[in-house]
Design a protein around this motif. Sequence first.
Motif, PDB file in Angstrom:
ATOM      1  N   GLY A 101      18.801  48.696 102.116  1.00 58.83           N
ATOM      2  CA  GLY A 101      20.028  49.013 101.396  1.00 58.83           C
ATOM      3  C   GLY A 101      20.539  50.435 101.626  1.00 58.83           C
ATOM      4  N   ALA A 102      19.654  51.425 101.464  1.00 56.80           N
ATOM      5  CA  ALA A 102      20.047  52.841 101.581  1.00 56.80           C
ATOM      6  C   ALA A 102      20.555  53.145 102.976  1.00 56.80           C
ATOM      7  CB  ALA A 102      18.859  53.715 101.217  1.00 56.80           C
ATOM      8  N   VAL A 103      19.874  52.454 103.964  1.00 59.00           N
ATOM      9  CA  VAL A 103      20.255  52.732 105.361  1.00 59.00           C
ATOM     10  C   VAL A 103      21.600  52.054 105.692  1.00 59.00           C
ATOM     11  CG1 VAL A 103      19.562  52.441 107.762  1.00 59.00           C
ATOM     12  CG2 VAL A 103      17.842  52.959 106.024  1.00 59.00           C
ATOM     13  N   LEU A 104      21.666  50.800 105.273  1.00 61.55           N
ATOM     14  CA  LEU A 104      22.868  50.063 105.656  1.00 61.55           C
ATOM     15  C   LEU A 104      24.121  50.544 104.896  1.00 61.55           C
ATOM     16  CD1 LEU A 104      21.382  46.431 105.879  1.00 61.55           C
ATOM     17  CD2 LEU A 104      21.916  48.004 107.742  1.00 61.55           C
ATOM     18  N   SER A 105      23.910  51.251 103.786  1.00 65.31           N
ATOM     19  CA  SER A 105      25.077  51.730 103.042  1.00 65.31           C
ATOM     20  C   SER A 105      25.853  52.815 103.806  1.00 65.31           C
ATOM     21  CB  SER A 105      24.616  52.276 101.680  1.00 65.31           C
ATOM     22  OG  SER A 105      23.758  53.368 101.887  1.00 65.31           O
ATOM     23  N   ASP A 106      25.185  53.421 104.821  1.00 59.32           N
ATOM     24  CA  ASP A 106      25.871  54.455 105.606  1.00 59.32           C
ATOM     25  C   ASP A 106      26.623  53.867 106.796  1.00 59.32           C
ATOM     26  OD1 ASP A 106      24.887  56.389 103.917  1.00 59.32           O
ATOM     27  OD2 ASP A 106      23.090  56.774 105.126  1.00 59.32           O
ATOM     28  N   ILE A 107      26.378  52.583 107.070  1.00 62.63           N
ATOM     29  CA  ILE A 107      26.998  51.992 108.266  1.00 62.63           C
ATOM     30  C   ILE A 107      28.549  52.044 108.230  1.00 62.63           C
ATOM     31  CG2 ILE A 107      27.318  49.767 109.481  1.00 62.63           C
ATOM     32  CD1 ILE A 107      24.395  49.253 109.130  1.00 62.63           C
ATOM     33  N   PRO A 108      29.152  51.837 107.112  1.00 67.26           N
ATOM     34  CA  PRO A 108      30.638  51.865 107.108  1.00 67.26           C
ATOM     35  C   PRO A 108      31.250  53.148 107.711  1.00 67.26           C
ATOM     36  CG  PRO A 108      29.842  50.972 105.044  1.00 67.26           C
ATOM     37  CD  PRO A 108      28.666  51.445 105.784  1.00 67.26           C
ATOM     38  N   GLY A 109      30.515  54.230 107.705  1.00 68.16           N
ATOM     39  CA  GLY A 109      30.992  55.469 108.302  1.00 68.16           C
ATOM     40  C   GLY A 109      31.162  55.380 109.790  1.00 68.16           C
ATOM     41  N   HIS A 110      30.462  54.434 110.386  1.00 71.13           N
ATOM     42  CA  HIS A 110      30.515  54.279 111.852  1.00 71.13           C
ATOM     43  C   HIS A 110      31.401  53.106 112.255  1.00 71.13           C
ATOM     44  CE1 HIS A 110      27.229  57.148 112.179  1.00 71.13           C
ATOM     45  NE2 HIS A 110      26.605  56.456 111.184  1.00 71.13           N
ATOM     46  N   VAL A 111      31.961  52.467 111.285  1.00 70.04           N
ATOM     47  CA  VAL A 111      32.739  51.263 111.616  1.00 70.04           C
ATOM     48  C   VAL A 111      34.229  51.633 111.741  1.00 70.04           C
ATOM     49  CG1 VAL A 111      33.410  48.955 110.837  1.00 70.04           C
ATOM     50  CG2 VAL A 111      31.089  49.776 110.413  1.00 70.04           C
ATOM     51  N   SER A 112      34.788  51.309 112.910  1.00 67.23           N
ATOM     52  CA  SER A 112      36.213  51.580 113.125  1.00 67.23           C
ATOM     53  C   SER A 112      37.066  50.580 112.341  1.00 67.23           C
ATOM     54  CB  SER A 112      36.540  51.462 114.633  1.00 67.23           C
ATOM     55  OG  SER A 112      35.725  52.324 115.360  1.00 67.23           O
ATOM     56  N   LEU A 153      33.877  40.784 114.348  1.00 69.07           N
ATOM     57  CA  LEU A 153      35.069  40.576 115.183  1.00 69.07           C
ATOM     58  C   LEU A 153      35.745  41.933 115.395  1.00 69.07           C
ATOM     59  CD1 LEU A 153      36.559  37.427 113.369  1.00 69.07           C
ATOM     60  CD2 LEU A 153      35.427  37.441 115.596  1.00 69.07           C
ATOM     61  N   THR A 154      36.361  42.029 116.542  1.00 70.91           N
ATOM     62  CA  THR A 154      37.136  43.235 116.840  1.00 70.91           C
ATOM     63  C   THR A 154      38.363  42.843 117.666  1.00 70.91           C
ATOM     64  OG1 THR A 154      37.034  45.448 117.724  1.00 70.91           O
ATOM     65  CG2 THR A 154      35.782  43.758 118.940  1.00 70.91           C
ATOM     66  N   CYS A 155      39.275  43.779 117.706  1.00 69.74           N
ATOM     67  CA  CYS A 155      40.508  43.477 118.448  1.00 69.74           C
ATOM     68  C   CYS A 155      41.131  44.795 118.884  1.00 69.74           C
ATOM     69  CB  CYS A 155      41.460  42.658 117.567  1.00 69.74           C
ATOM     70  SG  CYS A 155      42.015  43.508 116.079  1.00 69.74           S
ATOM     71  N   GLY A 156      42.150  44.672 119.596  1.00 68.44           N
ATOM     72  CA  GLY A 156      42.858  45.853 120.009  1.00 68.44           C
ATOM     73  C   GLY A 156      42.438  46.324 121.383  1.00 68.44           C
ATOM     74  N   ALA A 157      43.131  47.469 121.765  1.00 65.49           N
ATOM     75  CA  ALA A 157      42.891  47.949 123.124  1.00 65.49           C
ATOM     76  C   ALA A 157      41.536  48.590 123.270  1.00 65.49           C
ATOM     77  CB  ALA A 157      44.000  48.965 123.480  1.00 65.49           C
ATOM     78  N   ASN A 158      41.095  49.216 122.260  1.00 59.60           N
ATOM     79  CA  ASN A 158      39.771  49.895 122.356  1.00 59.60           C
ATOM     80  C   ASN A 158      38.715  49.152 121.545  1.00 59.60           C
ATOM     81  OD1 ASN A 158      40.891  50.390 119.916  1.00 59.60           O
ATOM     82  ND2 ASN A 158      40.348  52.553 119.837  1.00 59.60           N
ATOM     83  N   ALA A 162      35.051  50.535 120.346  1.00 62.80           N
ATOM     84  CA  ALA A 162      34.657  50.570 118.929  1.00 62.80           C
ATOM     85  C   ALA A 162      33.274  49.988 118.712  1.00 62.80           C
ATOM     86  CB  ALA A 162      35.703  49.797 118.106  1.00 62.80           C
ATOM     87  N   VAL A 163      32.992  48.915 119.464  1.00 63.56           N
ATOM     88  CA  VAL A 163      31.645  48.304 119.338  1.00 63.56           C
ATOM     89  C   VAL A 163      30.573  49.266 119.878  1.00 63.56           C
ATOM     90  CG1 VAL A 163      30.186  46.394 120.082  1.00 63.56           C
ATOM     91  CG2 VAL A 163      32.517  45.950 119.443  1.00 63.56           C
ATOM     92  N   GLU A 164      30.951  49.918 121.021  1.00 63.55           N
ATOM     93  CA  GLU A 164      29.988  50.877 121.598  1.00 63.55           C
ATOM     94  C   GLU A 164      29.745  52.020 120.627  1.00 63.55           C
ATOM     95  OE1 GLU A 164      28.314  50.904 124.386  1.00 63.55           O
ATOM     96  OE2 GLU A 164      29.106  49.063 125.315  1.00 63.55           O
ATOM     97  N   GLN A 165      30.869  52.442 119.974  1.00 58.49           N
ATOM     98  CA  GLN A 165      30.724  53.538 119.006  1.00 58.49           C
ATOM     99  C   GLN A 165      29.822  53.123 117.831  1.00 58.49           C
ATOM    100  OE1 GLN A 165      34.564  54.911 117.601  1.00 58.49           O
ATOM    101  NE2 GLN A 165      33.653  56.476 116.271  1.00 58.49           N
ATOM    102  N   PHE A 205      31.457  39.929 118.654  1.00 62.83           N
ATOM    103  CA  PHE A 205      30.341  40.718 119.217  1.00 62.83           C
ATOM    104  C   PHE A 205      29.085  40.544 118.318  1.00 62.83           C
ATOM    105  CE2 PHE A 205      32.233  43.468 116.075  1.00 62.83           C
ATOM    106  CZ  PHE A 205      31.142  44.077 115.473  1.00 62.83           C
ATOM    107  N   ASP A 206      27.931  40.820 118.948  1.00 61.87           N
ATOM    108  CA  ASP A 206      26.631  40.816 118.230  1.00 61.87           C
ATOM    109  C   ASP A 206      25.851  42.086 118.605  1.00 61.87           C
ATOM    110  OD1 ASP A 206      26.978  38.240 117.109  1.00 61.87           O
ATOM    111  OD2 ASP A 206      26.312  37.306 118.986  1.00 61.87           O
ATOM    112  N   ILE A 207      25.306  42.692 117.628  1.00 58.26           N
ATOM    113  CA  ILE A 207      24.428  43.858 117.873  1.00 58.26           C
ATOM    114  C   ILE A 207      23.014  43.513 117.322  1.00 58.26           C
ATOM    115  CG2 ILE A 207      23.974  46.269 117.350  1.00 58.26           C
ATOM    116  CD1 ILE A 207      27.026  46.663 117.113  1.00 58.26           C
TER     117      ILE A 207
END
Lengths: 217, 336
Positions: A101-112, A153-158, A162-165, A205-207
């Motif tokens: 929980g504590a770790v995954l709560s920071d993930i939104p900061g990396h999500v475009s 799911l992702t979309c757009g030109a980049n 975004a997934v790489e980021q 995508f899948d990570i």
Amino acid sequence: MSRQIHLNLIHENEIISSGPVRTHVIVPVITLAVSFGVIVWWLFLGMNYTYVKSINARNLEIHQQLQPEYKKILALKAQEKELRALTDQLKHYKNGKLRYGAVLSDIPGHVSTNIQFTKLEVLPPPPPLFTKNKESAGPTNSFERAAFTISGLTCGANAVNAVEQLLSGLKDDAYTNLITYASIPVNSIRPENSAKRNGRNLLRFDIFCECWPRRFE
Amino acid sequence: MTRDIQKIIKSKSAGSRDVVGLEVGAELPQGVPAVRLHIVHKQVELMAAGFVKLDDRLPARAEEAFAERDNFWTLPKSFQSSKAAIAVTSPLAILRQTSEAGGKDDNNVRRVSAIIDRQHPPIVASMPDFLASWIATRFIQGRRPTTRSIQVSMSAALNCFLTGPITKQSQNPAIVVFCFKNHSSITAFYEGRLVLYREHPVGYLSIREAISTGMRIAPGMVDALMNDPAVDVSSAITPLLTSLFRQVDISSDYLARRKSCEIRNFYIYGIPDGVKYWSNLFKQVVGTTLNHLHPFGGIVCSNKRLVLPESFEKEAPLFMNAIGAARALLEELEDL
């Protein structure tokens, strides 16, 4: 050969022994003593045999009386052992709990903004190493691999960037306590074929994230 | 094998070859003559000799024997061998040469006989049963000694000669005179076997009485008088000894005719005093030498601590019957 004329007038029954120990006395005495000794010895042996026999019979009777209870005790002991293994396993699982929980709560900061998570799945652990001959009631491994996948799911030109980021964000130092290895499996970024939403091309995508193994100790 | 083992056991058993000989009934003033002998390496050895104080009066009737049944004998320690051989001097104890072998007991008389050979009559010893039984029970069971042999004294005296050195060295024909208290025995031996036995009523007591009566002296002085060179007692004893020696001469002639041999050996046992008178008179009557034999002949005495009576040498002839009884039993035990 001597030539003496021994005209002996004594009768055979008048010849007596000068020895203080007389044969006609000592022989019966010794015979009686030996007989008495043998009788006492055999009496002792007989009593000893009877005593041992009675003890043996009593032990057999007790054994027969206790046999069902003993079987019950053995069954209870086996059950107790199984239950103890289960409780131990539960304790071990408790100790081996991973804090996501504590770790995954920071993930939104990396999500475009062009990324949308559709599924976060913790992968089931590999099956325990049961042996065919001996089945164990407790945990068979002292550790267990843990992994989870993030699908979205992702979309757009980049979209790919975004997934790489996101992937590089998961490799950040903040997640090293949980994630040891993160990667995008081959061909896991793919177009969403099911439907075009609002006329946009979506990519699925899948990570894959490998976590530190759970140690049940 | 069993016989060999028995022989070994007997040879190892010292007690089986240790005998005390006694002469009872003689009623000598010195006591009862007793000698203890044993055999070591086939040699008879003297262990003790002397006169012991015993009440050796013999019962004349069965009632007396019954009354005296608790009169037991005990010997001094030096005479306590395992076995006793008893020579009995009694008018009831008889030794005879008879025409028939009366070896069976009858009429309350015990008899035992010995057959010398077929050519000569057997010799029979006999004694009333009550007397033999009384003597046999004088020593107590479990104490040393106990009686193993009862012989009449004449038979014991014969054994003194038969087991002595003369018989063992040569078997020449011989006439042997045994002088007892109240009589003498004239015996003839041919090839070491007894072929003639006669008794003559002249003993050393009758000789003493003749001297005492003829020379009118006290009986206690007779012994000293016979050994006194200043006194000649031959006149008093000549009639008695002449009759005895005549009988010896007759016996010698009988043996010479019967066996066709000349008798050159004449011996005498049991003379306590006055040997010279016997020898001189014998030479006059028979014409040859009379050899005086010592009853301890052939017996060694290696025990230096052995104490003998002071007058042992003078009184040695009185042990003739005791020695003969002991040696007869010893020889029999040795032959087993």
